[in-house]
Motif scaffolding. Structure first.
Motif, PDB file in Angstrom:
ATOM      1  N   GLU A  73      -2.085  -0.699   5.460  1.00  0.00           N
ATOM      2  CA  GLU A  73      -1.110  -1.177   4.447  1.00  0.00           C
ATOM      3  C   GLU A  73      -1.682  -2.173   3.637  1.00  0.00           C
ATOM      4  OE1 GLU A  73       1.691  -2.858   7.163  1.00  0.00           O
ATOM      5  OE2 GLU A  73       2.802  -0.648   7.659  1.00  0.00           O
ATOM      6  N   ASN A  74      -3.067  -2.891   4.004  1.00  0.00           N
ATOM      7  CA  ASN A  74      -3.509  -3.912   3.231  1.00  0.00           C
ATOM      8  C   ASN A  74      -4.432  -3.220   2.081  1.00  0.00           C
ATOM      9  OD1 ASN A  74      -2.515  -6.110   4.672  1.00  0.00           O
ATOM     10  ND2 ASN A  74      -4.066  -6.114   6.131  1.00  0.00           N
ATOM     11  N   VAL A  75      -4.816  -1.899   2.551  1.00  0.00           N
ATOM     12  CA  VAL A  75      -5.625  -1.261   1.480  1.00  0.00           C
ATOM     13  C   VAL A  75      -4.903  -0.385   0.542  1.00  0.00           C
ATOM     14  CG1 VAL A  75      -7.520   0.584   1.301  1.00  0.00           C
ATOM     15  CG2 VAL A  75      -7.528  -1.125   3.163  1.00  0.00           C
ATOM     16  N   LEU A  76      -3.745   0.484   0.923  1.00  0.00           N
ATOM     17  CA  LEU A  76      -3.135   1.402   0.242  1.00  0.00           C
ATOM     18  C   LEU A  76      -1.935   0.964  -0.594  1.00  0.00           C
ATOM     19  CD1 LEU A  76      -3.464   4.229   2.933  1.00  0.00           C
ATOM     20  CD2 LEU A  76      -5.089   3.707   1.227  1.00  0.00           C
ATOM     21  N   SER A  77      -1.820   1.503  -1.729  1.00  0.00           N
ATOM     22  CA  SER A  77      -0.704   1.096  -2.673  1.00  0.00           C
ATOM     23  C   SER A  77       0.351   1.907  -2.057  1.00  0.00           C
ATOM     24  CB  SER A  77      -0.988   1.605  -4.113  1.00  0.00           C
ATOM     25  OG  SER A  77      -0.838   3.142  -4.020  1.00  0.00           O
ATOM     26  N   ASP A  78       1.904   1.622  -2.449  1.00  0.00           N
ATOM     27  CA  ASP A  78       2.845   2.434  -2.034  1.00  0.00           C
ATOM     28  C   ASP A  78       2.701   3.887  -2.284  1.00  0.00           C
ATOM     29  OD1 ASP A  78       4.056  -0.098  -1.152  1.00  0.00           O
ATOM     30  OD2 ASP A  78       5.136  -0.121  -2.962  1.00  0.00           O
ATOM     31  N   THR A  79       2.206   4.330  -3.268  1.00  0.00           N
ATOM     32  CA  THR A  79       2.088   5.834  -3.680  1.00  0.00           C
ATOM     33  C   THR A  79       1.077   6.336  -2.608  1.00  0.00           C
ATOM     34  OG1 THR A  79       2.453   5.364  -5.959  1.00  0.00           O
ATOM     35  CG2 THR A  79       1.199   7.638  -5.198  1.00  0.00           C
ATOM     36  N   GLU A  80      -0.154   5.724  -2.154  1.00  0.00           N
ATOM     37  CA  GLU A  80      -0.844   6.254  -1.312  1.00  0.00           C
ATOM     38  C   GLU A  80      -0.435   6.058   0.050  1.00  0.00           C
ATOM     39  OE1 GLU A  80      -4.660   4.589  -3.962  1.00  0.00           O
ATOM     40  OE2 GLU A  80      -3.875   3.102  -2.355  1.00  0.00           O
ATOM     41  N   LEU A  81       0.405   5.014   0.393  1.00  0.00           N
ATOM     42  CA  LEU A  81       0.919   5.281   1.858  1.00  0.00           C
ATOM     43  C   LEU A  81       1.740   6.482   1.872  1.00  0.00           C
ATOM     44  CD1 LEU A  81       1.961   1.425   2.381  1.00  0.00           C
ATOM     45  CD2 LEU A  81       0.213   2.776   3.549  1.00  0.00           C
ATOM     46  N   ILE A  83       1.396   9.341   0.621  1.00  0.00           N
ATOM     47  CA  ILE A  83       0.484  10.331   0.780  1.00  0.00           C
ATOM     48  C   ILE A  83       0.226  10.415   2.041  1.00  0.00           C
ATOM     49  CG2 ILE A  83      -1.659  11.460  -0.023  1.00  0.00           C
ATOM     50  CD1 ILE A  83      -1.103  10.399  -2.858  1.00  0.00           C
ATOM     51  N   LEU A  84      -0.335   9.264   2.530  1.00  0.00           N
ATOM     52  CA  LEU A  84      -0.820   9.192   4.091  1.00  0.00           C
ATOM     53  C   LEU A  84       0.253   9.637   5.149  1.00  0.00           C
ATOM     54  CD1 LEU A  84      -3.116   7.932   5.867  1.00  0.00           C
ATOM     55  CD2 LEU A  84      -1.653   5.842   5.692  1.00  0.00           C
ATOM     56  N   ASN A  85       1.487   9.072   4.995  1.00  0.00           N
ATOM     57  CA  ASN A  85       2.524   9.529   5.763  1.00  0.00           C
ATOM     58  C   ASN A  85       2.813  11.124   5.889  1.00  0.00           C
ATOM     59  OD1 ASN A  85       2.776   6.925   6.580  1.00  0.00           O
ATOM     60  ND2 ASN A  85       4.345   6.421   4.981  1.00  0.00           N
ATOM     61  N   LYS A  86       2.421  11.598   4.689  1.00  0.00           N
ATOM     62  CA  LYS A  86       2.700  13.224   4.660  1.00  0.00           C
ATOM     63  C   LYS A  86       1.699  14.007   5.275  1.00  0.00           C
ATOM     64  CE  LYS A  86       5.888  12.916   0.839  1.00  0.00           C
ATOM     65  NZ  LYS A  86       6.096  13.484  -0.639  1.00  0.00           N
ATOM     66  N   LEU A  87       0.434  13.343   5.629  1.00  0.00           N
ATOM     67  CA  LEU A  87      -0.690  14.003   6.093  1.00  0.00           C
ATOM     68  C   LEU A  87      -0.584  14.421   7.282  1.00  0.00           C
ATOM     69  CD1 LEU A  87      -3.587  12.153   4.499  1.00  0.00           C
ATOM     70  CD2 LEU A  87      -3.058  14.349   3.963  1.00  0.00           C
ATOM     71  N   PRO A  88      -1.306  15.608   7.815  1.00  0.00           N
ATOM     72  CA  PRO A  88      -1.069  15.901   9.253  1.00  0.00           C
ATOM     73  C   PRO A  88      -1.833  15.228   9.881  1.00  0.00           C
ATOM     74  CG  PRO A  88      -2.275  17.576   8.197  1.00  0.00           C
ATOM     75  CD  PRO A  88      -1.498  16.782   7.191  1.00  0.00           C
ATOM     76  N   ALA A  89      -1.715  14.986  11.432  1.00  0.00           N
ATOM     77  CA  ALA A  89      -2.564  14.237  12.024  1.00  0.00           C
ATOM     78  C   ALA A  89      -4.138  14.419  11.979  1.00  0.00           C
ATOM     79  CB  ALA A  89      -1.924  13.906  13.577  1.00  0.00           C
ATOM     80  N   ALA A  90      -4.296  15.789  12.221  1.00  0.00           N
ATOM     81  CA  ALA A  90      -5.586  15.971  12.517  1.00  0.00           C
ATOM     82  C   ALA A  90      -5.728  17.345  11.477  1.00  0.00           C
ATOM     83  CB  ALA A  90      -6.085  16.335  13.925  1.00  0.00           C
ATOM     84  N   SER A  91      -7.245  17.617  11.171  1.00  0.00           N
ATOM     85  CA  SER A  91      -7.647  19.034  10.459  1.00  0.00           C
ATOM     86  C   SER A  91      -8.008  19.969  11.651  1.00  0.00           C
ATOM     87  CB  SER A  91      -8.602  18.641   9.633  1.00  0.00           C
ATOM     88  OG  SER A  91      -9.964  18.449  10.317  1.00  0.00           O
ATOM     89  N   PHE A  92      -8.242  21.047  10.923  1.00  0.00           N
ATOM     90  CA  PHE A  92      -8.433  22.310  12.015  1.00  0.00           C
ATOM     91  C   PHE A  92      -9.709  21.921  12.901  1.00  0.00           C
ATOM     92  CE2 PHE A  92     -11.264  22.909   8.610  1.00  0.00           C
ATOM     93  CZ  PHE A  92     -12.291  23.148   8.811  1.00  0.00           C
ATOM     94  N   ASP A  93     -10.725  20.983  12.506  1.00  0.00           N
ATOM     95  CA  ASP A  93     -11.906  20.680  13.237  1.00  0.00           C
ATOM     96  C   ASP A  93     -11.684  19.398  14.345  1.00  0.00           C
ATOM     97  OD1 ASP A  93     -12.038  18.920  11.460  1.00  0.00           O
ATOM     98  OD2 ASP A  93     -13.937  19.041  10.584  1.00  0.00           O
TER      99      ASP A  93
END
Length: 270
Positions: free
Chosen positions: A142-150, A152-162
C-alpha cells in the motif's frame, strides 16, 4: 553471478549509455578494490561493520568507474566519483557525479551481494533488488503501489506454475522501477504510491530471465530479471529527453543547493 553487460543499444534514444550488473564478488575479483575508493567516502566505508556491506559499497563504485570508462575511454583507475546532497547541502552522499565529466549521468544500486551501475549522456536511474528482500505484508504494498496498481495486484493469482509468489513479484517489479525513478530525481520515497506505473506490462508473469524495454507514462526503462526472478533490476530514463555532449574540460564547481546535472538527489545513492 558473473558480470553481465546490458544491451543498451536497444534504447530508442540518441547518445551513449552503458550498464552492467553482477555480484559484488565478481566485480571486485579483478581489481584491488581500495585503489578505487575515493577519499570522500572512505569514512563511510570504514563505518560499515558487516563485510558484505563493505563489499557492496565498494563494488558499486568500482563498477560505476568501469562503466564510465566504456562511455569516455578513460582508464577506470583515474576516474573520480563524488556525491552531493542538495537536500542537506552536504558532500559525501547523495546523487553521484564525475567531477571530470559532470554532464554525464551515473547511477548505481546494490542489494545483498548484487550490484548494478549505469552511465549515460542522458539522465538515468537504476535499482536492483533481490526478490527475498521485498516484504510480503499488505502495508508495504500500500505504501508502494498506486490505486491502479493495487487493483492489478489484487487480481493476480497467489502463485505461478513454478510456485513463485506473483503478488510479491509484482510489488518487487514496481518497487525497482520506482526506486530507479527516485534515483532519476523525479520522485521521493514518501510519495511512491502517487506514482502510477499501472499501464506498464508485468513481464515477470511470462518470463523467468530477461532484459527488455518497457514504455509507459513519462518513462521508458529496461526491466531486468536474473536467476529465475531471484534478482530484479530496472534502468529508467525520461521519455523524450535529449542527449548531451561530452566535455573535455574539467569542471569542479558545485553551486549551492544545486547538483551539477541539475537534478534533485533525494539522498538515494549509497
Amino acid at each position: 553471478m558473473p558480470l553481465v553487460w546490458l544491451d543498451c543499444s536497444a534504447i530508442p534514444k540518441s547518445g551513449r549509455a552503458h550498464a552492467a550488473i553482477g555480484s559484488s564478488v565478481s566485480v571486485l575479483a579483478a581489481v584491488k578494490g581500495f585503489e578505487f575508493l575515493d577519499a570522500g567516502v572512505r569514512h563511510r566505508f570504514d563505518t560499515l561493520r558487516r563485510e558484505a556491506d563493505r563489499q557492496d559499497f565498494l563494488a558499486a563504485r568500482v563498477l560505476a568507474k568501469f562503466v564510465m570508462s566504456k562511455v569516455t575511454g578513460l582508464p577506470p583507475a583515474i576516474v573520480s566519483i563524488e556525491q552531493f546532497c542538495v537536500d542537506c547541502n552536504r558532500a559525501g552522499h547523495g546523487k553521484p557525479f564525475f567531477p571530470s565529466h559532470p554532464e554525464l549521468s551515473v547511477s548505481w544500486s546494490h542489494q545483498n551481494g548484487i550490484v548494478m551501475a549505469a552511465v549515460s549522456t542522458f539522465d538515468i536511474g537504476v535499482d536492483v533488488e533481490t526478490l527475498s528482500s521485498i516484504p510480503v505484508e499488505p502495508d508495504f504494498a500500500e505504501n508502494v503501489l498506486s490505486d491502479t496498481e493495487l487493483t492489478i495486484l489484487n487480481k493476480l493469482p497467489a502463485a505461478s506454475f513454478d510456485g513463485t509468489n506473483l503478488k510479491q513479484l509484482y510489488v518487487a517489479r514496481q518497487w525497482v522501477r520506482k526506486e530507479a525513478i527516485v534515483k532519476l530525481g523525479d520522485c521521493s520515497l514518501d510519495n511512491l504510491s502517487m506514482l502510477d506505473l499501472g499501464q506498464l506490462e508485468f513481464p515477470d508473469f511470462y518470463f523467468d530471465t530477461f532484459h527488455r524495454i518497457s514504455s509507459g507514462c513519462d518513462y521508458e526503462m529496461i526491466d531486468i530479471s536474473i536467476a529465475n526472478r531471484a534478482c530484479l533490476g530496472a534502468l529508467v530514463w525520461r521519455t523524450g529527453t535529449h542527449d548531451i555532449s561530452l566535455t573535455t574540460t574539467k569542471e569542479n564547481a558545485i553551486h549551492e543547493n544545486q547538483h551539477p546535472n541539475g537534478r534533485r538527489s533525494n539522498c538515494r545513492s549509497v
